[in-house]
Enzyme design. Structure first.
Site, mmCIF file in Angstrom:
data_model
loop_
_atom_site.group_PDB
_atom_site.id
_atom_site.type_symbol
_atom_site.label_atom_id
_atom_site.label_comp_id
_atom_site.label_asym_id
_atom_site.label_seq_id
_atom_site.Cartn_x
_atom_site.Cartn_y
_atom_site.Cartn_z
ATOM 1 N N GLU A 92 0.840 -1.195 0.000
ATOM 2 C CA GLU A 92 0.000 0.000 0.000
ATOM 3 C C GLU A 92 0.875 1.244 0.000
ATOM 4 O OE1 GLU A 92 -3.966 -1.729 2.125
ATOM 5 O OE2 GLU A 92 -2.687 -0.496 3.356
ATOM 6 N N CYS A 105 3.667 8.701 0.365
ATOM 7 C CA CYS A 105 4.221 7.866 1.444
ATOM 8 C C CYS A 105 4.416 6.479 0.844
ATOM 9 C CB CYS A 105 3.242 7.832 2.617
ATOM 10 S SG CYS A 105 3.746 6.698 3.919
ATOM 11 N N CYS A 112 6.815 -6.395 7.333
ATOM 12 C CA CYS A 112 7.909 -5.857 8.148
ATOM 13 C C CYS A 112 8.196 -6.856 9.255
ATOM 14 C CB CYS A 112 7.479 -4.514 8.759
ATOM 15 S SG CYS A 112 8.777 -3.742 9.751
ATOM 16 N N CYS A 116 6.496 -4.124 15.785
ATOM 17 C CA CYS A 116 6.070 -3.134 16.795
ATOM 18 C C CYS A 116 4.610 -3.421 17.168
ATOM 19 C CB CYS A 116 6.229 -1.721 16.253
ATOM 20 S SG CYS A 116 7.908 -1.389 15.700
ATOM 21 N N CYS A 119 1.467 -1.499 15.375
ATOM 22 C CA CYS A 119 1.495 -1.237 13.930
ATOM 23 C C CYS A 119 0.910 -2.396 13.124
ATOM 24 C CB CYS A 119 2.956 -0.992 13.522
ATOM 25 S SG CYS A 119 3.182 -0.782 11.753
ATOM 26 N N CYS A 333 -0.536 6.685 9.549
ATOM 27 C CA CYS A 333 0.683 6.010 10.008
ATOM 28 C C CYS A 333 0.367 4.676 10.670
ATOM 29 C CB CYS A 333 1.389 6.863 11.057
ATOM 30 S SG CYS A 333 2.324 8.179 10.355
HETATM 31 N N1 SAH Z 1 9.381 1.252 9.785
HETATM 32 C C1 SAH Z 1 9.577 2.635 9.846
HETATM 33 C C2 SAH Z 1 8.720 3.420 8.873
HETATM 34 C C3 SAH Z 1 7.312 2.965 8.676
HETATM 35 S S1 SAH Z 1 6.221 3.204 10.016
HETATM 36 C C4 SAH Z 1 9.380 3.132 11.261
HETATM 37 O O1 SAH Z 1 8.890 2.386 12.090
HETATM 38 O O2 SAH Z 1 9.747 4.272 11.521
HETATM 39 C C5 SAH Z 1 5.872 4.952 9.923
HETATM 40 C C6 SAH Z 1 5.528 5.583 11.250
HETATM 41 O O3 SAH Z 1 4.235 5.162 11.720
HETATM 42 C C7 SAH Z 1 6.497 5.226 12.360
HETATM 43 O O4 SAH Z 1 6.805 6.371 13.112
HETATM 44 C C8 SAH Z 1 5.686 4.268 13.176
HETATM 45 O O5 SAH Z 1 6.151 4.114 14.480
HETATM 46 C C9 SAH Z 1 4.322 4.883 13.101
HETATM 47 N N2 SAH Z 1 3.202 4.031 13.504
HETATM 48 C C10 SAH Z 1 3.102 2.699 13.394
HETATM 49 N N3 SAH Z 1 1.908 2.278 13.861
HETATM 50 C C11 SAH Z 1 1.245 3.370 14.276
HETATM 51 C C12 SAH Z 1 -0.038 3.603 14.827
HETATM 52 N N4 SAH Z 1 -0.892 2.602 15.036
HETATM 53 N N5 SAH Z 1 -0.390 4.869 15.137
HETATM 54 C C13 SAH Z 1 0.457 5.903 14.891
HETATM 55 N N6 SAH Z 1 1.675 5.749 14.362
HETATM 56 C C14 SAH Z 1 2.069 4.498 14.053
HETATM 57 FE FE1 SF4 Z 2 7.732 -2.084 10.944
HETATM 58 FE FE2 SF4 Z 2 5.501 -0.862 11.670
HETATM 59 FE FE3 SF4 Z 2 7.500 -1.108 13.405
HETATM 60 FE FE4 SF4 Z 2 7.738 0.558 11.319
HETATM 61 S S1 SF4 Z 2 6.295 0.729 13.019
HETATM 62 S S2 SF4 Z 2 9.250 -0.914 12.068
HETATM 63 S S3 SF4 Z 2 6.587 -0.578 9.764
HETATM 64 S S4 SF4 Z 2 6.310 -2.807 12.510
#
Ligand code: SAH
Ligand code: SF4
Length: 350
Positions: A92, A105, A112, A116, A119, A333
């Site tokens: 996406e 974006c 991934c 986290c 996410c 995000c």
């Molecule tokens: N993997 C990279 C980039 C992709 S994620 C990273 O983690 O930085 C892009 C951003 O979205 C990151 O700052 C991530 O922590 C944030 N993010 C992930 N899940 C989220 C959520 N549920 N609500 C708000 N931000 C989120």
């Molecule tokens: Fe991967 Fe989502 Fe963590 Fe970014 S925030 S490193 S996309 S799992």
């Protein structure tokens, strides 16, 4: 014979390849321009002789993405694309309109592996890395589909760009090339969850991009519960890498902080965060946590978010709250995901 991903070549590599086919060097520039423009087939290279087009199509392929679904936000016009890749996988990507122009974006991996807890992108793990050409294709496709020019790119979609280091660096080179899309590196942000080895390597390139660090917590106790990567590189190690990165590049660092109710949104967290960031030339981007249906966390209410921001500012830290775009189409995000099946059942698609 495996075909060559010609769209991932930079101009120098392409020149070598074209000269290797006993062709004049100027052809490389012409072909490079076509590849950067988002064409789908060698037959579209109208100023290239037919026999060369034929040779190219035998030896190479043009990486692209196919739109399988497109969602347009009724709130702010943000567009989310579900793209299919050559191997049937889905990614996406999001197109956003700001006063200063269009931002895309992009995703950097299919899935991934960082896992986290908040996410959606990591829910099914990592399937594979994207090539530089597949990253580029997300931009050219959005441009041609909307007949616009993209001015800014954020590497903040699905995937961890520093876990796909070589392709991400290659993409940065390609996208900023004068003969290509020519999107200046100053208009590009790369977001990482804190892959310290990658931050150290990236510093050596001295790219004038904005490095965004997904910090999300002021200490290891909280960050360990949110981000597995913190077990490998803890907050102190990460912040030391940021200091070093800044020493080399002199660039301001952006820290992302997703506010989750009852987890990392207290005044103590704000105070501790400010203390730890002291001395780093930085900006804190507060992101009210976006919902992910597999999880039950919530964002704090508006007042609490504002108070957290004010507290950081009171402590001398530059902070803003990120505007949520595409909330009605799960384009914010952390909401981009690998599985397209469920996405395809949404009823707000075009
Ligand atoms: N993997 C990279 C980039 C992709 S994620 C990273 O983690 O930085 C892009 C951003 O979205 C990151 O700052 C991530 O922590 C944030 N993010 C992930 N899940 C989220 C959520 N549920 N609500 C708000 N931000 C989120
Ligand atoms: Fe991967 Fe989502 Fe963590 Fe970014 S925030 S490193 S996309 S799992």
């Amino acid at each position: 014979m495996e075909k060559i991903d010609i769209r991932s070549f930079d101009l120098k590599e392409l020149s070598e390849f074209i000269c290797g086919l006993s062709q004049p060097k100027f052809r490389a520039k012409q072909i490079f321009k076509w590849l950067q423009s988002g064409i789908e087939d060698f037959s579209q290279m109208t100023n290239i002789p037919n026999d060369l087009r034929q040779v190219l199509s035998e030896k190479c392929y043009i990486a692209n993405v196919k739109i399988v679904k497109k969602f347009v936000s009724k709130i702010d016009g943000t567009v989310k694309y579900v793209y299919e890749l050559f191997d049937g996988e889905y990614i996406e990507s999001v197109l956003m309109k700001y006063e200063h122009g269009y931002t895309v974006c992009i995703s950097t991996q299919v899935g991934c592996r960082m896992g986290c807890s908040f996410c959606a992108s990591g829910l099914d793990g990592l399937l594979r890395n994207l090539t530089a050409s597949e990253m580029l294709a997300q931009i050219t496709k959005a441009q041609t589909d909307n007949n616009i020019r993209v001015s800014n790119v954020v590497m903040m979609g699905m995937g961890e760009p520093l876990d796909n280091f070589e392709n991400s660096v290659k993409f940065l080179r390609l996208v900023s090339c004068d003969e290509g899309l020519n999107i200046g590196l100053r208009h590009i942000s790369l977001s990482t969850s804190g892959v310290v080895s990658g931050i150290e390597k990236l510093a050596n390139y001295n790219f004038p991009i904005t490095l965004s660090i997904s910090l999300h917590a002021p200490n290891d106790t909280i960050r360990n519960t949110m981000m597995r990567v913190n077990k490998k590189w803890n907050v102190e190690t990460l912040l030391n890498a940021c200091r070093q990165y800044q020493k080399v590049t002199s660039r301001r660092i952006s820290f992302e902080y997703a506010l989750i109710e009852g987890v990392n949104d207290s005044f103590q967290c704000a105070d501790e965060l400010a203390k730890r960031l002291k001395g780093i030339m930085c900006h804190v981007n507060l992101i009210p946590a976006n919902p992910v249906k597999e999880n039950s966390f919530k964002k704090p209410n508006h007042d609490k978010i504002m108070r957290f921001k004010e507290r950081l500012i009171y402590n001398g830290i530059n902070a803003t709250v990120r505007r949520t775009l595409g909330a009605d189409i799960d384009a914010s995000c952390g909401q981009l995901r690998r599985k397209a099946k469920e996405v395809l059942t949404y009823d707000n698609s075009l």
